[in-house]
Design a protein around this motif. Sequence first.
Motif, PDB file in Angstrom:
ATOM      1  N   GLY A 109      49.205  10.730  55.223  1.00 30.86           N
ATOM      2  CA  GLY A 109      48.381   9.345  54.777  1.00 30.86           C
ATOM      3  C   GLY A 109      46.135  10.468  54.748  1.00 30.86           C
ATOM      4  N   LYS A 110      46.601  11.107  55.260  1.00 30.16           N
ATOM      5  CA  LYS A 110      45.739  12.137  56.304  1.00 30.16           C
ATOM      6  C   LYS A 110      45.095  12.487  55.161  1.00 30.16           C
ATOM      7  CE  LYS A 110      46.858  13.373  60.646  1.00 30.16           C
ATOM      8  NZ  LYS A 110      46.841  14.873  62.171  1.00 30.16           N
ATOM      9  N   SER A 111      43.417  12.302  55.021  1.00 35.54           N
ATOM     10  CA  SER A 111      42.497  13.010  53.888  1.00 35.54           C
ATOM     11  C   SER A 111      42.614  14.499  54.028  1.00 35.54           C
ATOM     12  CB  SER A 111      41.274  12.711  54.149  1.00 35.54           C
ATOM     13  OG  SER A 111      40.143  13.434  53.179  1.00 35.54           O
ATOM     14  N   GLU A 112      42.185  14.912  52.788  1.00 38.06           N
ATOM     15  CA  GLU A 112      42.565  16.772  52.658  1.00 38.06           C
ATOM     16  C   GLU A 112      41.634  17.538  53.549  1.00 38.06           C
ATOM     17  OE1 GLU A 112      42.443  19.220  48.540  1.00 38.06           O
ATOM     18  OE2 GLU A 112      43.968  17.272  48.219  1.00 38.06           O
ATOM     19  N   HIS A 113      40.143  16.846  53.424  1.00 37.45           N
ATOM     20  CA  HIS A 113      38.756  17.062  54.371  1.00 37.45           C
ATOM     21  C   HIS A 113      39.384  17.614  55.687  1.00 37.45           C
ATOM     22  CE1 HIS A 113      37.074  16.287  50.322  1.00 37.45           C
ATOM     23  NE2 HIS A 113      37.168  14.942  50.435  1.00 37.45           N
ATOM     24  N   VAL A 114      39.826  17.056  56.515  1.00 39.76           N
ATOM     25  CA  VAL A 114      40.006  16.513  58.004  1.00 39.76           C
ATOM     26  C   VAL A 114      41.710  17.973  57.628  1.00 39.76           C
ATOM     27  CG1 VAL A 114      39.282  14.504  57.617  1.00 39.76           C
ATOM     28  CG2 VAL A 114      41.584  14.572  57.753  1.00 39.76           C
ATOM     29  N   LEU A 115      41.815  18.681  56.888  1.00 44.00           N
ATOM     30  CA  LEU A 115      42.964  18.994  56.934  1.00 44.00           C
ATOM     31  C   LEU A 115      42.260  20.749  57.257  1.00 44.00           C
ATOM     32  CD1 LEU A 115      45.719  18.319  54.401  1.00 44.00           C
ATOM     33  CD2 LEU A 115      45.152  17.693  57.217  1.00 44.00           C
ATOM     34  N   PRO A 116      42.890  21.849  57.762  1.00 41.41           N
ATOM     35  CA  PRO A 116      42.557  22.787  57.890  1.00 41.41           C
ATOM     36  C   PRO A 116      42.396  23.502  56.466  1.00 41.41           C
ATOM     37  CG  PRO A 116      44.558  22.594  58.776  1.00 41.41           C
ATOM     38  CD  PRO A 116      44.060  21.317  58.670  1.00 41.41           C
ATOM     39  N   ASN A 117      41.055  23.536  55.748  1.00 40.61           N
ATOM     40  CA  ASN A 117      41.989  23.968  54.430  1.00 40.61           C
ATOM     41  C   ASN A 117      40.824  25.260  54.124  1.00 40.61           C
ATOM     42  OD1 ASN A 117      39.485  22.381  54.910  1.00 40.61           O
ATOM     43  ND2 ASN A 117      40.329  21.462  52.602  1.00 40.61           N
ATOM     44  N   ILE A 118      40.018  26.205  54.875  1.00 39.26           N
ATOM     45  CA  ILE A 118      39.339  26.998  54.839  1.00 39.26           C
ATOM     46  C   ILE A 118      39.378  28.245  53.916  1.00 39.26           C
ATOM     47  CG2 ILE A 118      37.528  28.524  55.517  1.00 39.26           C
ATOM     48  CD1 ILE A 118      38.196  27.293  58.349  1.00 39.26           C
ATOM     49  N   PHE A 119      40.941  28.621  53.480  1.00 41.94           N
ATOM     50  CA  PHE A 119      40.899  29.177  52.741  1.00 41.94           C
ATOM     51  C   PHE A 119      42.344  29.198  51.506  1.00 41.94           C
ATOM     52  CE2 PHE A 119      40.178  31.990  55.952  1.00 41.94           C
ATOM     53  CZ  PHE A 119      38.508  32.768  55.423  1.00 41.94           C
ATOM     54  N   MET A 120      42.248  26.925  51.338  1.00 42.50           N
ATOM     55  CA  MET A 120      43.369  26.516  50.956  1.00 42.50           C
ATOM     56  C   MET A 120      43.781  27.130  49.431  1.00 42.50           C
ATOM     57  SD  MET A 120      44.382  22.639  50.397  1.00 42.50           S
ATOM     58  CE  MET A 120      43.689  22.240  49.344  1.00 42.50           C
ATOM     59  N   VAL A 121      42.503  27.131  48.513  1.00 44.24           N
ATOM     60  CA  VAL A 121      42.156  27.895  47.390  1.00 44.24           C
ATOM     61  C   VAL A 121      43.293  28.962  47.191  1.00 44.24           C
ATOM     62  CG1 VAL A 121      40.852  28.366  45.631  1.00 44.24           C
ATOM     63  CG2 VAL A 121      40.589  26.261  47.007  1.00 44.24           C
ATOM     64  N   GLU A 122      42.740  29.873  48.105  1.00 45.49           N
ATOM     65  CA  GLU A 122      43.515  31.462  48.392  1.00 45.49           C
ATOM     66  C   GLU A 122      44.520  31.226  48.147  1.00 45.49           C
ATOM     67  OE1 GLU A 122      40.637  30.666  49.741  1.00 45.49           O
ATOM     68  OE2 GLU A 122      38.683  32.031  49.453  1.00 45.49           O
ATOM     69  N   TYR A 123      44.600  30.750  49.575  1.00 49.21           N
ATOM     70  CA  TYR A 123      46.449  30.395  49.497  1.00 49.21           C
ATOM     71  C   TYR A 123      47.660  29.367  48.130  1.00 49.21           C
ATOM     72  CZ  TYR A 123      46.030  32.596  54.003  1.00 49.21           C
ATOM     73  OH  TYR A 123      46.433  33.265  55.231  1.00 49.21           O
TER      74      TYR A 123
END
Length: 206
Positions: free
Chosen positions: A168-182
Motif C-alpha cells: 500500500g505504499k505510494s510510488e512517490h515515497v519509494l526510492p525511484n530516482i532511476f526506476m525508468v532506467e531499470y
Amino acid sequence: KAVNSAYYGLRQKVSDVNHALMLIGVSRIYQLILTEGLQRTMPNTPSFNALQSHSVAISHIAFGLSLTSRTGLPSEMATIGLLHDLGRGVILLLKKQNPSLGILIDSLDHARLGALLLKEWGMPDILTRSLEFQSYPELLPPDMIHLEIRNNVAILYLAHLCFNRLKGKSEHVLPNIFMVEYMRLFGWEQLDLSQIVQKHLLPTLT
C-alpha cells in the motif's frame, strides 16, 4: 507437509513422495530447503521472523518477475531473494550478543556483510556479488552496475518496489530516482509500478 498445506489448496492429500516432488517442482523444493535452513540458523524471535517473512516474500516476487520478464534465471533469483537480507540477520545477532555496541553495529553495511558471509560459505560468485550491489539502484543508474549482475540486481530492486506497492505504499515515497532506467531493462519503461504489479506480477504469482 508442504504440498498438503493450505498454500497449495489440493482437494486430496498427497501421500506419495514422488508425487509431491512432481507437484512442487525442483525450484520450489530448493526454496523450501533454503528457507528451512535459514529458519534453523536464526533465533525464533519476532525480529528474525519478520526478516524471514520478508525474505520469503521477496523470493517469490523476484522469481515471478524473472519468469514473466524472461530476464535472469528464476530459480537463481528466488535464491537471491531468500538470502538478500542475510546481512541484516547477522546485524540482529550481533546486536543481541553485544547490546552496548548497538550504534556501531547499525553502521555496518548489511549488503556487504551478507556477501562476505556467502563468500565464506563457498557460494557462487554471482550470488555474492548480486547481494553486495543490491542497494546500488537506489542511488545509481543501471549502467553503473557490472553487466554480469545487472539484471539480478535490477530484479531484486524491482521486487522490493513491488513488495512495498503491494503493502500500500505510494510510488512517490519509494526510492525511484532511476526506476525508468531499470524498467527499460525489461521493456517496461512505459508502465508505472502499479501497472507492473497488476499486469505482470500478480498473474504470474497466481
